[in-house]
Design a protein around this motif. Structure first.
Motif, PDB file in Angstrom:
ATOM      1  N   ALA A 274      24.944   5.937  23.862  1.00 31.55           N
ATOM      2  CA  ALA A 274      23.145   5.205  23.724  1.00 31.55           C
ATOM      3  C   ALA A 274      22.430   6.652  22.525  1.00 31.55           C
ATOM      4  CB  ALA A 274      22.274   5.567  24.959  1.00 31.55           C
ATOM      5  N   ALA A 275      22.553   7.380  22.556  1.00 32.93           N
ATOM      6  CA  ALA A 275      22.479   8.760  21.288  1.00 32.93           C
ATOM      7  C   ALA A 275      22.318   8.691  19.863  1.00 32.93           C
ATOM      8  CB  ALA A 275      22.211  10.263  22.198  1.00 32.93           C
ATOM      9  N   ARG A 277      23.962   5.975  18.928  1.00 32.30           N
ATOM     10  CA  ARG A 277      23.868   4.786  18.734  1.00 32.30           C
ATOM     11  C   ARG A 277      22.013   4.434  17.962  1.00 32.30           C
ATOM     12  NH1 ARG A 277      25.409   1.942  22.592  1.00 32.30           N
ATOM     13  NH2 ARG A 277      22.675   2.328  24.347  1.00 32.30           N
ATOM     14  N   ASN A 278      20.621   5.194  19.082  1.00 33.58           N
ATOM     15  CA  ASN A 278      19.813   5.505  18.224  1.00 33.58           C
ATOM     16  C   ASN A 278      19.383   6.400  17.467  1.00 33.58           C
ATOM     17  OD1 ASN A 278      19.148   3.357  20.115  1.00 33.58           O
ATOM     18  ND2 ASN A 278      18.813   4.388  21.465  1.00 33.58           N
ATOM     19  N   GLY A 279      20.158   7.390  16.710  1.00 32.51           N
ATOM     20  CA  GLY A 279      20.074   8.131  15.858  1.00 32.51           C
ATOM     21  C   GLY A 279      19.165   9.945  16.264  1.00 32.51           C
ATOM     22  N   GLN A 280      19.772   9.882  18.119  1.00 31.87           N
ATOM     23  CA  GLN A 280      19.162  10.711  18.799  1.00 31.87           C
ATOM     24  C   GLN A 280      19.379  12.041  18.532  1.00 31.87           C
ATOM     25  OE1 GLN A 280      18.485   8.790  22.788  1.00 31.87           O
ATOM     26  NE2 GLN A 280      16.490   8.491  22.053  1.00 31.87           N
ATOM     27  N   ASN A 281      19.585  12.934  18.870  1.00 28.17           N
ATOM     28  CA  ASN A 281      19.699  14.719  18.429  1.00 28.17           C
ATOM     29  C   ASN A 281      19.981  14.990  20.331  1.00 28.17           C
ATOM     30  OD1 ASN A 281      20.042  14.411  15.822  1.00 28.17           O
ATOM     31  ND2 ASN A 281      17.985  14.857  15.802  1.00 28.17           N
ATOM     32  N   ALA A 284      20.355  10.717  25.484  1.00 30.10           N
ATOM     33  CA  ALA A 284      19.805   9.556  25.965  1.00 30.10           C
ATOM     34  C   ALA A 284      19.359   9.859  27.783  1.00 30.10           C
ATOM     35  CB  ALA A 284      19.612   7.928  25.372  1.00 30.10           C
ATOM     36  N   ARG A 312      29.054  13.756  14.549  1.00 25.80           N
ATOM     37  CA  ARG A 312      27.982  12.953  13.237  1.00 25.80           C
ATOM     38  C   ARG A 312      28.643  13.782  12.208  1.00 25.80           C
ATOM     39  NH1 ARG A 312      22.345  12.877  16.186  1.00 25.80           N
ATOM     40  NH2 ARG A 312      22.808   9.850  16.640  1.00 25.80           N
TER      41      ARG A 312
END
Length: 391
Positions: A274-275, A277-281, A284, A312
């Motif tokens: 989820a992180a 996919r949402n561009g979070q570091n 989630a 990444r």
């Protein structure tokens, strides 16, 4: 090749969050100042020559110069150099059979280093927490080292794994609640003086063991790595180890690119997917659900930020598989003679479902290399068949 349990006096445990170093003798498992994650500092790996490798035993200790601890002759069980086989119906994919390790899972790669560290430090007690495989690995090597061991596991852990833990002489604590509740209980016990927290998540020596997965692939594939490494992802011990190993090979000039890492989570418990996919570091926040892939059902991975950065940086991805996909993959592997625990089928489920996403360019480049390699991480003899959810 080095032998014994000595290490360089330069080795320290380093917290990047507050720029603090801790000695190995402190038995720190998190930063004393800020409670941050610790990594290993003061170690520069080297690599054996081809001539050296030709005369060394087929264990992970053949890469002695690249490991921060010397081979513990009285503790090793001959772990390492597991077979690399063709995947069923996919000649372009290889599967590394890590369930043929001494305790039946890849976790032996890291556990042997933790036991060697504990022995060298003269500690009398090791504590671990696990969904099963890491705990059984730590318990086995603690038994070899003659060190008392306590392992904290979720109450729903497979009976086969609990029986294996007890057979090794470990004291087993079955903790009600979530996997995170188990980790919290172990962390509290680990703060007892004279105890080494043999955590496959917090102790960086563990990743220096799991990086040998990549060293073996490099050697088995003729000094190269595949286009893509498909790896299971819960706490990330194999993802981070593989990334570390590939970076060390690249720095030494032994490969010319990092392989892409595609990490696989179980859809009912996928905070890093989820992180990603949402561009979070950071992982989630999720409400985890039960899954047949119990070994990767980690709702709050402590090294989540490091995992996201690693994936990444290779141009990789984090994907998810459903329990139905895991069940189908588990059955397909068994029909091909490969009997894994349900978690061990997650990567093959992702490959079989076409979730890895290689391109035509991958197929044209270095066509004699496999497009992807995935591990078979844990033996099916430890777990009940995935006919339903854990209870």
């Amino acid at each position: 090749m080095r032998s014994g349990s000595s290490w360089s006096a330069n080795l320290t445990l380093y917290c990047a969050a507050c720029d603090t170093h801790h000695s190995l003798q402190s038995l720190a498992w998190r930063c004393a100042d800020c409670h941050g994650i610790l990594d290993l500092a003061g170690f520069t790996p080297a690599f054996p020559t081809a001539a050296d490798l030709a005369r060394r035993p087929a264990t992970l200790w053949r890469y002695a110069e690249a490991l921060p601890l010397a081979e513990p002759a009285a503790i090793t069980l001959g772990e390492g150099m597991t077979p690399l086989v063709t995947a069923p119906g996919r000649p372009d994919v290889r599967l590394k059979v890590d369930y043929l390790m001494p305790t039946g899972s890849f976790k032996d790669r890291g556990a042997v280093l933790l036991a060697a560290l504990a022995s060298g430090l003269g500690v009398g007690r090791m504590v671990a927490d696990s969904s099963g495989n890491a705990g059984t690995a730590v318990a086995a090597y603690a038994a070899r080292a003659g060190i008392a061991c306590e392992v904290y596991v979720p109450a729903a852990t497979s009976p086969g794994k609990v029986a294996q833990l007890r057979a090794y002489g470990a004291t087993v604590h079955q903790i009600p609640g979530s996997r995170e509740d188990t980790a919290d209980a172990a962390a509290e016990a680990a703060d007892t003086p004279g105890t080494l927290y043999a955590s496959h998540v917090h102790n960086p020596f563990f990743f220096h063991g799991t990086k040998t997965y990549v060293f073996e692939l490099w050697e088995q594939l003729g000094g190269r790595l595949p286009q893509t490494l498909v790896l299971p992802l819960g706490n990330g011990t194999l993802v981070l180890g593989a990334y570390l190993g590939a970076r060390e090979l690249l720095a030494a000039g032994l490969i010319d690119r990092l392989p892409r890492i595609v990490a696989v989570q179980a859809a009912p418990c996928a905070p890093l997917a989820a992180a990603f996919r949402n561009g979070q570091n950071e992982p989630a926040p999720i409400t985890p659900k039960l899954t047949v892939a119990e070994g990767i059902a980690i709702a709050r991975p402590a090294r989540g930020a490091q995992i996201l950065e690693a994936v990444r940086s290779t141009g990789g991805a984090i994907t998810t598989v459903t329990d139905d996909q895991v069940r189908a993959a588990h059955a397909a592997l068994a029909r091909a003679g490969l009997y894994v625990e349900p978690t061990g089928a997650a990567c093959w489920a992702a490959i079989s479902a076409g979730l890895i996403g290689y391109s035509d360019g991958d197929r044209d480049n270095e066509h004699d290399l496999p497009l992807a390699v995935a591990p078979l991480c844990g033996s099916g003899l430890k777990s009940k068949p995935p006919t339903g959810l854990s209870t």
